[in-house]
Scaffold this active site. Structure first.
Site, PDB file in Angstrom:
ATOM      1  N   ASP A 150       0.878  -1.181   0.087  1.00  0.00           N
ATOM      2  CA  ASP A 150       0.118   0.097  -0.061  1.00  0.00           C
ATOM      3  C   ASP A 150       0.929   1.461   0.083  1.00  0.00           C
ATOM      4  O   ASP A 150       1.762   1.279   0.734  1.00  0.00           O
ATOM      5  CB  ASP A 150      -0.790   0.006   1.184  1.00  0.00           C
ATOM      6  CG  ASP A 150      -2.052   0.940   1.192  1.00  0.00           C
ATOM      7  OD1 ASP A 150      -2.291   1.426   0.057  1.00  0.00           O
ATOM      8  OD2 ASP A 150      -2.624   1.259   2.094  1.00  0.00           O
ATOM      9  N   HIS A 168      -7.706  -0.703  -9.795  1.00  0.00           N
ATOM     10  CA  HIS A 168      -7.730   0.417  -8.655  1.00  0.00           C
ATOM     11  C   HIS A 168      -6.892   1.486  -9.065  1.00  0.00           C
ATOM     12  O   HIS A 168      -6.864   2.654  -8.821  1.00  0.00           O
ATOM     13  CB  HIS A 168      -7.543  -0.265  -7.313  1.00  0.00           C
ATOM     14  CG  HIS A 168      -7.501   0.499  -6.107  1.00  0.00           C
ATOM     15  ND1 HIS A 168      -8.518   1.340  -5.947  1.00  0.00           N
ATOM     16  CD2 HIS A 168      -6.173   1.132  -5.545  1.00  0.00           C
ATOM     17  CE1 HIS A 168      -8.159   2.130  -4.765  1.00  0.00           C
ATOM     18  NE2 HIS A 168      -6.794   2.046  -4.521  1.00  0.00           N
TER      19      HIS A 168
END
Length: 314
Positions: A154, A227
């Protein structure tokens, strides 16, 4: 006036190992008392942070305190308002929704150990508790290898260093609120059983990166609604960024696994565009994620906190 990162709250630094997020609502029972306690809190919060950093050295505590638009208009009706501060209106796509949560205050505390974040929040809430109700309290943690709970790294594209300050801190475009920031906070709960049932190569197409190496896929390898394609703000041919400090949270006994999204930005408009893209263009990750409790907050500079403490904003 130039941007001075030393006058900003901790809006461009690391996410921390142990994290507590709080959304609070003012009771609105005694405004005079509420303003008095908010002024006292604005005065004390820096001292609480400095004291704790001495006590837990070399560990460091980082924190931010923010106000929603409703809180700003209630507490500081005579004061000017940050240019982009508004009530988050939510985003309604044809398949997915980013909901709105009514909240007045936002607290984001992170440190190396859970005991430290507890002590800081407990001290702060010792002052705030008489005038607030808790809308949401989330305890997060650094997941293995810096991965999100969906098992991908992330924040790879997060701006760092001087670039992070450029994208996270308000500049001369709003001189009355320079060195402040806009924080958008939202919880996502994931259907990890369904997500992890997908083959790795499908997950990679939906995220847009390799799962283990974190290498970005070529454009033709990605799903069109991947995404890392949908969640960008590329208006006018330029990529606009925010500083993300997303954190994993979980109640594993209940099967609750989620991501607390927190994005700090110089311009709320950038974060808002990213959200709009995700929810109206049907980001693939949203098929396995449900958004909860979202709101926008303004994070004042230390100078504005001083003005609040001195009663100049009321």
């Amino acid at each position: 006036m130039e941007v001075n990162a030393n006058l900003a709250q901790d809006v461009f630094k690391d996410a921390g190992e142990s994290v507590i997020f709080l959304m609070l609502s003012l009771k609105r029972e005694d405004k005079e008392k509420e303003c008095e306690i908010i002024a006292d809190m604005a005065d004390r919060i820096g001292a609480i942070q400095r004291s704790m950093n001495i006590r837990v050295a070399p560990e460091t505590v980082k924190l931010t305190l923010g106000f929603s638009n409703q809180a700003w208009e209630y507490l500081f009706p005579k004061a000017k308002k940050p240019l982009e501060l508004e009530d988050f209106q939510g985003v309604n796509g044809d398949q997915h929704t980013a909901p709105v949560t009514k909240a007045d205050l936002f607290l984001h505390v992170r440190a190396g150990e859970a005991a430290t974040t507890y002590l800081v929040v407990d001290q702060i809430m010792g002052f705030l508790r008489p005038i607030v109700d808790v809308v949401d309290e989330t305890h997060g943690f650094h997941y293995r290898e810096g991965r999100a709970i969906v098992d991908f790294i992330d924040g790879t594209e997060n701006p760092v260093g001087e670039e992070a300050k450029e994208w996270a801190i308000i500049g001369e475009e709003d001189p009355d609120f320079i060195n402040g920031s806009y924080a958008f906070a939202q919880k996502y709960v994931h259907d990890l059983d369904a997500w992890r049932a997908l083959p790795t190569e499908v997950q990679e197409k939906y995220i847009g990166r390799r799962k283990y190496s974190d290498i970005e896929l070529e454009d033709d390898e990605k799903d069109p609604r991947a995404h890392n394609v949908i969640s960008q703000d590329n208006r006018d041919g330029e990529e606009h960024k925010i500083v993300r400090m997303n954190v994993v949270f979980a109640n594993p006994g209940e099967g609750v696994r989620g991501t607390y999204f927190i994005g700090y930005a110089r311009h709320w408009d950038v974060t808002r565009q990213m959200l709009t893209n995700m929810f109206t263009k049907n980001d693939r990750l949203l098929e396995y994620s449900t958004a909860q409790k979202g709101q926008l907050f303004f994070i004042p500079s230390k100078e504005i906190l001083d003005k609040i403490a001195e009663g100049e904003m009321f």
